[in-house]
Design a protein around this motif. Sequence first.
Motif, PDB file in Angstrom:
ATOM      1  N   GLY A   1      18.923  34.638  76.315  1.00  0.00           N
ATOM      2  CA  GLY A   1      18.030  35.047  77.161  1.00  0.00           C
ATOM      3  C   GLY A   1      16.794  33.897  77.443  1.00  0.00           C
ATOM      4  N   SER A   2      16.454  33.439  76.364  1.00  0.00           N
ATOM      5  CA  SER A   2      15.385  32.628  76.448  1.00  0.00           C
ATOM      6  C   SER A   2      15.749  31.390  77.199  1.00  0.00           C
ATOM      7  CB  SER A   2      14.630  32.003  75.203  1.00  0.00           C
ATOM      8  OG  SER A   2      15.567  31.665  74.402  1.00  0.00           O
TER       9      SER A   2
ATOM     10  N   ASN B   1      19.434  38.425  73.047  1.00  0.00           N
ATOM     11  CA  ASN B   1      18.814  37.843  72.132  1.00  0.00           C
ATOM     12  C   ASN B   1      19.590  36.876  71.239  1.00  0.00           C
ATOM     13  OD1 ASN B   1      19.805  39.843  70.769  1.00  0.00           O
ATOM     14  ND2 ASN B   1      18.007  40.938  69.893  1.00  0.00           N
ATOM     15  N   SER B   2      20.493  36.417  71.341  1.00  0.00           N
ATOM     16  CA  SER B   2      21.463  35.620  70.495  1.00  0.00           C
ATOM     17  C   SER B   2      21.839  34.656  71.022  1.00  0.00           C
ATOM     18  CB  SER B   2      22.478  36.589  69.548  1.00  0.00           C
ATOM     19  OG  SER B   2      23.058  35.808  68.698  1.00  0.00           O
ATOM     20  N   ILE B   3      22.651  33.724  70.226  1.00  0.00           N
ATOM     21  CA  ILE B   3      23.366  32.584  70.896  1.00  0.00           C
ATOM     22  C   ILE B   3      24.705  33.020  71.515  1.00  0.00           C
ATOM     23  CG2 ILE B   3      22.116  30.700  69.476  1.00  0.00           C
ATOM     24  CD1 ILE B   3      24.830  30.582  67.997  1.00  0.00           C
TER      25      ILE B   3
ATOM     26  N   GLU C   1      29.376  40.992  76.329  1.00  0.00           N
ATOM     27  CA  GLU C   1      28.769  42.317  76.711  1.00  0.00           C
ATOM     28  C   GLU C   1      27.959  42.918  75.873  1.00  0.00           C
ATOM     29  OE1 GLU C   1      30.776  46.520  78.202  1.00  0.00           O
ATOM     30  OE2 GLU C   1      32.138  44.929  77.782  1.00  0.00           O
ATOM     31  N   GLU C   2      27.804  42.393  74.550  1.00  0.00           N
ATOM     32  CA  GLU C   2      26.963  42.766  73.558  1.00  0.00           C
ATOM     33  C   GLU C   2      25.323  42.050  73.866  1.00  0.00           C
ATOM     34  OE1 GLU C   2      27.935  41.993  69.630  1.00  0.00           O
ATOM     35  OE2 GLU C   2      29.669  43.581  69.622  1.00  0.00           O
ATOM     36  N   LEU C   3      25.608  41.077  74.734  1.00  0.00           N
ATOM     37  CA  LEU C   3      24.321  40.310  75.206  1.00  0.00           C
ATOM     38  C   LEU C   3      24.085  40.658  76.152  1.00  0.00           C
ATOM     39  CD1 LEU C   3      25.271  36.871  73.810  1.00  0.00           C
ATOM     40  CD2 LEU C   3      23.795  38.400  72.778  1.00  0.00           C
TER      41      LEU C   3
END
Length: 431
Positions: free
Chosen positions: A197-198, A220-222, A248-250
């Motif tokens: 995201g970032s 919010n993860s790599i 998909e979790e992201l």
Amino acid sequence: MTELNVVEICAGAGGQSLGLHLAGFRHELAVELDETAATTLRNNLARLSPTADPAELVKVGDVADPGVWKPEDYAGRVALLAGGVPCPPFSVAGKQLGAGDERDLFAWAVHLTGRVRPEALLLENVRGLNDPRFGGYRQAVVDQLEDLGYRADWKLLHAKDYGVPQLRPRMVLVALRPEYVDYFEWPEPKPTTLTVGSALVDLMGANGFRYIDEWVERANSIAPTIVGGSKKHGGADLGPTRAKRAWEELWVDAHGLANAAPGEDWEREEHPRGPKLTVDMVARLQGWLNEPDYKWHFTGMKTSHYRQVGNAFPPPVARAVGESIARALRKEGVAGTLRADLKMHDEVYHILRDADDFLTSYRITQLLGGRLSVNDVEKRIAHLRHDFNVEERRSGARSSYLLGEWRAFQGQSDHKRHEAFAARRSRGRIS
């Protein structure tokens, strides 16, 4: 050394090339099989090396074909020989055929080192090469480089430890001439603070995506390891089923790539998996830099562009390793990583390699001081049979073994690779 030049084989579209350039190396030559990737590489290296002849800087074709280039032309005048030789022989996504895969060029690259005689060697490949199945293969690489006058070491490096917001573990081999060994240290891990995201917030929100804040929070993860794929596997998507679930979790739809970032009219009900990434977004997650001086320009259509991006060695990782090699070649600092006792990748291979006659499994356990059981030795020998000729002699219920030739391609004129490669090229399937 003051002049850090490099010859790079299996260079792809230039992920390692860019990283090495940022580490201070300048290309004498790069060789790549895929014409589109080679065009990308030539255009970008010509921009970074404006005084070089683009036609001589990048050669297109099979790196082991003497008609493409002559390694002896560079013998004794190259600081670094580098490359990312084909991954399918070792990938867990394939059959892990190792030396039995006609695309395997790792042993050939070791043989090439003896012909080019660089001061240092850098090769990278997939994590699967670190499996116990390839212990003998790894040990053979280290031992042959030692015979050629180099000290070599393998290291599993994770892209996330060098500023890249994805997992992407890679096996990296570094070898140096003895006079530089005391000065080499593997690059210190510096885990990334970025998330998907970032890292992508500006690109994902470029067209007015009204869920951008929620998307950044959910992503919010790599990223999982990005998979570029090969020509025979169809269009571009972000990997196999397991990887798609992780995406998909992201809140990312991994079933293909978008041509542009989502706009104001994007509706979550129509896209429950989330928005798709663009190739530029994937490139950023792969660590390609965005600074104007080093922005990489890709040629080809979207699927080819994605493969060039996804199959690359992430530039920040290549840069970190390249800087460690550059410091060693300049003899800066004292670390001595390669001077220490190195890991033995396969003790059974090592004993069989030095044996003058057949050895039983029990005798091998004795020579190892009982560190392995007879059962363990037999398992190791079963692994070795995949990559080496192992002669077996039976006496009653007891077997003894003698290690024969490494079956990997090292330039042999009668090797099956020549026929297989010719057939693959005639079908237009070269990756």
